[in-house]
Motif scaffolding. Structure first.
Motif, PDB file in Angstrom:
ATOM      1  N   ASN A 276      38.577  51.192   6.422  1.00  9.55           N
ATOM      2  CA  ASN A 276      38.565  50.709   5.038  1.00  9.55           C
ATOM      3  C   ASN A 276      39.490  51.519   4.141  1.00  9.55           C
ATOM      4  OD1 ASN A 276      36.596  48.688   5.490  1.00  9.55           O
ATOM      5  ND2 ASN A 276      34.972  50.226   5.384  1.00  9.55           N
ATOM      6  N   ALA A 277      40.326  52.367   4.773  1.00 11.66           N
ATOM      7  CA  ALA A 277      41.142  53.309   3.998  1.00 11.66           C
ATOM      8  C   ALA A 277      42.508  52.766   3.611  1.00 11.66           C
ATOM      9  CB  ALA A 277      41.314  54.615   4.780  1.00 11.66           C
ATOM     10  N   GLY A 278      42.869  51.574   4.063  1.00  9.73           N
ATOM     11  CA  GLY A 278      44.202  51.084   3.739  1.00  9.73           C
ATOM     12  C   GLY A 278      44.496  49.758   4.404  1.00  9.73           C
ATOM     13  N   LEU A 279      45.768  49.515   4.652  1.00 14.26           N
ATOM     14  CA  LEU A 279      46.188  48.275   5.294  1.00 14.26           C
ATOM     15  C   LEU A 279      47.516  48.479   5.999  1.00 14.26           C
ATOM     16  CD1 LEU A 279      47.643  45.770   2.691  1.00 14.26           C
ATOM     17  CD2 LEU A 279      47.218  48.158   2.176  1.00 14.26           C
ATOM     18  N   THR A 280      47.846  47.542   6.872  1.00 15.70           N
ATOM     19  CA  THR A 280      49.122  47.591   7.574  1.00 15.70           C
ATOM     20  C   THR A 280      50.166  46.779   6.808  1.00 15.70           C
ATOM     21  OG1 THR A 280      48.592  45.660   8.938  1.00 15.70           O
ATOM     22  CG2 THR A 280      48.033  47.833   9.831  1.00 15.70           C
ATOM     23  N   ILE A 281      51.407  47.272   6.884  1.00 16.10           N
ATOM     24  CA  ILE A 281      52.543  46.568   6.287  1.00 16.10           C
ATOM     25  C   ILE A 281      53.700  46.642   7.269  1.00 16.10           C
ATOM     26  CG2 ILE A 281      54.226  46.520   4.406  1.00 16.10           C
ATOM     27  CD1 ILE A 281      52.237  47.830   2.594  1.00 16.10           C
ATOM     28  N   ASP A 282      54.318  45.509   7.546  1.00 18.18           N
ATOM     29  CA  ASP A 282      55.525  45.509   8.358  1.00 18.18           C
ATOM     30  C   ASP A 282      56.700  45.825   7.430  1.00 18.18           C
ATOM     31  OD1 ASP A 282      57.650  45.177  10.039  1.00 18.18           O
ATOM     32  OD2 ASP A 282      57.194  43.102  10.596  1.00 18.18           O
ATOM     33  N   PHE A 283      57.032  47.107   7.334  1.00 14.23           N
ATOM     34  CA  PHE A 283      58.069  47.536   6.397  1.00 14.23           C
ATOM     35  C   PHE A 283      59.456  47.038   6.796  1.00 14.23           C
ATOM     36  CE2 PHE A 283      54.674  50.615   5.678  1.00 14.23           C
ATOM     37  CZ  PHE A 283      54.637  50.683   4.301  1.00 14.23           C
ATOM     38  N   MET A 304      38.992  52.289  -1.582  1.00 13.66           N
ATOM     39  CA  MET A 304      39.736  52.714  -0.399  1.00 13.66           C
ATOM     40  C   MET A 304      39.934  54.222  -0.383  1.00 13.66           C
ATOM     41  SD  MET A 304      42.448  49.548  -0.535  1.00 13.66           S
ATOM     42  CE  MET A 304      43.529  50.026   0.791  1.00 13.66           C
ATOM     43  N   ALA A 305      40.136  54.826  -1.554  1.00 12.65           N
ATOM     44  CA  ALA A 305      40.304  56.278  -1.641  1.00 12.65           C
ATOM     45  C   ALA A 305      39.045  57.004  -1.186  1.00 12.65           C
ATOM     46  CB  ALA A 305      40.653  56.672  -3.074  1.00 12.65           C
ATOM     47  N   MET A 306      37.883  56.525  -1.607  1.00  6.49           N
ATOM     48  CA  MET A 306      36.617  57.145  -1.198  1.00  6.49           C
ATOM     49  C   MET A 306      36.368  56.947   0.290  1.00  6.49           C
ATOM     50  SD  MET A 306      34.044  56.455  -4.430  1.00  6.49           S
ATOM     51  CE  MET A 306      34.340  54.683  -4.520  1.00  6.49           C
ATOM     52  N   GLU A 307      36.660  55.758   0.792  1.00  3.85           N
ATOM     53  CA  GLU A 307      36.478  55.482   2.211  1.00  3.85           C
ATOM     54  C   GLU A 307      37.436  56.306   3.068  1.00  3.85           C
ATOM     55  OE1 GLU A 307      34.233  53.260   3.914  1.00  3.85           O
ATOM     56  OE2 GLU A 307      33.273  53.673   1.992  1.00  3.85           O
ATOM     57  N   ALA A 308      38.630  56.563   2.537  1.00  6.56           N
ATOM     58  CA  ALA A 308      39.617  57.357   3.277  1.00  6.56           C
ATOM     59  C   ALA A 308      39.068  58.739   3.599  1.00  6.56           C
ATOM     60  CB  ALA A 308      40.909  57.469   2.458  1.00  6.56           C
ATOM     61  N   ARG A 309      38.537  59.411   2.585  1.00  2.24           N
ATOM     62  CA  ARG A 309      37.995  60.759   2.810  1.00  2.24           C
ATOM     63  C   ARG A 309      36.758  60.717   3.705  1.00  2.24           C
ATOM     64  NH1 ARG A 309      37.882  64.480  -2.213  1.00  2.24           N
ATOM     65  NH2 ARG A 309      40.025  64.753  -1.496  1.00  2.24           N
TER      66      ARG A 309
END
Length: 341
Positions: A276-283, A304-309
């Protein structure tokens, strides 16, 4: 005085940040009190390995045709040691990007791996790939995520994400093509939202090229060498990792510990770290990547910031305990082998 078991780590380049960071795990109290760990730098001129005074030898450099004779002599001259390889370099995406003759590469890897008692993979993705291409028996493979000293990053406050200030995307690492900074910049230049900024940290051979590519865009800043990760993270709201390949991706772990949502390329172990910390991007798809970057404020970034930690709160302790258990098992296997003999 009780002699501690001796573990020797062979490394080819002390400047490789991720590899040297990983070895700091053996400086942690639980491991340092139990085992005597020594780092030995292997030079390219070495053709024959010496006989080491060690119970366990762990190699941290990439197997190759050039160092195969060295690995063979390492095995022959240290036959009473457990010899383990930690695979920091190779992954399915690395192979697709770097290898022209797949059969030749896999033959080298298969020959090299026969010389080790065990292979440590740094991610589930890497382990699955090695099993799928049948490079080595599955029972030789074990997974231990790389170590990075992330505890201090937990002290950083959550990013302040609101409409009163620009949203800052941060990205850092060695400035080389395979890290994908070129695609990140090209995607960002297509972002119409003037309220989104980009800061790139690091140094490398592509630095001047990337600065020219940015066309002096006032919303793009080059930070330089990131020798103070806390300072860099505090200037960022989210962290982008646009790499072409990563065997694991410590930057993503560090970003999560700092409570920064992560935007990652859909490769290897980066995908394992999202949750839950982010997402994928095809740069590499600059048009679609720019659309996603433009709409970042529509994402639940604070959540997402809270889930990241939260996602890496126990990672350091688990890595230490996993290493402790793994080494103890290697030593136990040695005792059983000696009794059987």
């Amino acid at each position: 005085m009780i002699m501690k078991p001796k573990v020797i780590h062979l490394i080819a380049d002390m400047s490789l940040g991720g590899v040297t960071k990983n070895l700091e795990v053996f400086e942690q109290d639980i491991l340092a009190l139990k085992y005597e760990s020594t780092i030995v730098e292997v030079t390219s001129e070495w053709k024959l390995a010496p006989k080491y005074d060690a119970d366990i030898i762990i190699t941290h450099f990439s197997p190759s045709w050039a160092n195969l004779p060295y690995l063979y002599s390492l095995r022959k001259r240290n036959k009473y040691c457990k010899i383990v390889h930690m695979e920091h370099s190779y992954s399915p995406e690395w192979e697709a990007y770097s290898v022209t003759d797949t059969n030749r590469f896999r033959t080298m890897l298969r020959l090299s791996y026969t010389l080790f008692d065990k292979i440590i993979c740094v991610s589930k993705t890497q382990s699955k790939w090695l099993r799928d291409i049948e490079i080595t028996p599955s029972d030789k493979l074990h997974i231990i995520n790389p170590w990075s000293e992330i505890e201090s990053l937990f002290a950083l406050p959550l990013p302040i994400i609101n409409d009163n200030k620009p949203l800052v995307i941060g990205s850092y690492g060695r400035l080389v093509k395979e890290k994908g900074f070129e695609d990140l910049i090209q995607s960002f230049l297509k972002v119409d939202n003037q309220d989104i900024h980009l800061i790139i940290g690091g140094y490398g051979p592509d630095e001047e090229y990337l600065q020219k590519l940015s066309c002096n865009n006032p919303r793009i800043k080059f930070y330089g060498l990131v020798d103070n990760l806390h300072d860099f993270m505090q200037q960022c709201d989210v962290i982008a990792i646009p790499s072409y390949f990563e065997t694991y991706g410590l930057v993503a772990t560090e970003a999560r510990a700092a409570s920064r949502p992560i935007l990652v390329s859909p490769v290897g172990a980066l995908i394992e770290q999202i949750g839950n910390a982010g997402l994928t991007i095809d740069f590499r798809d600059h048009d679609n990547a720019s659309i996603t970057l433009s709409s970042l404020r529509q994402l639940p970034l604070n959540f997402m910031a809270m889930e990241a930690r939260k996602s890496c709160s126990k990672m350091a302790d688990n890595t230490i305990k996993t290493w402790d258990k793994y080494i103890a098992q290697l030593l136990c296997d040695d005792i059983i082998s000696l009794k059987a003999a």
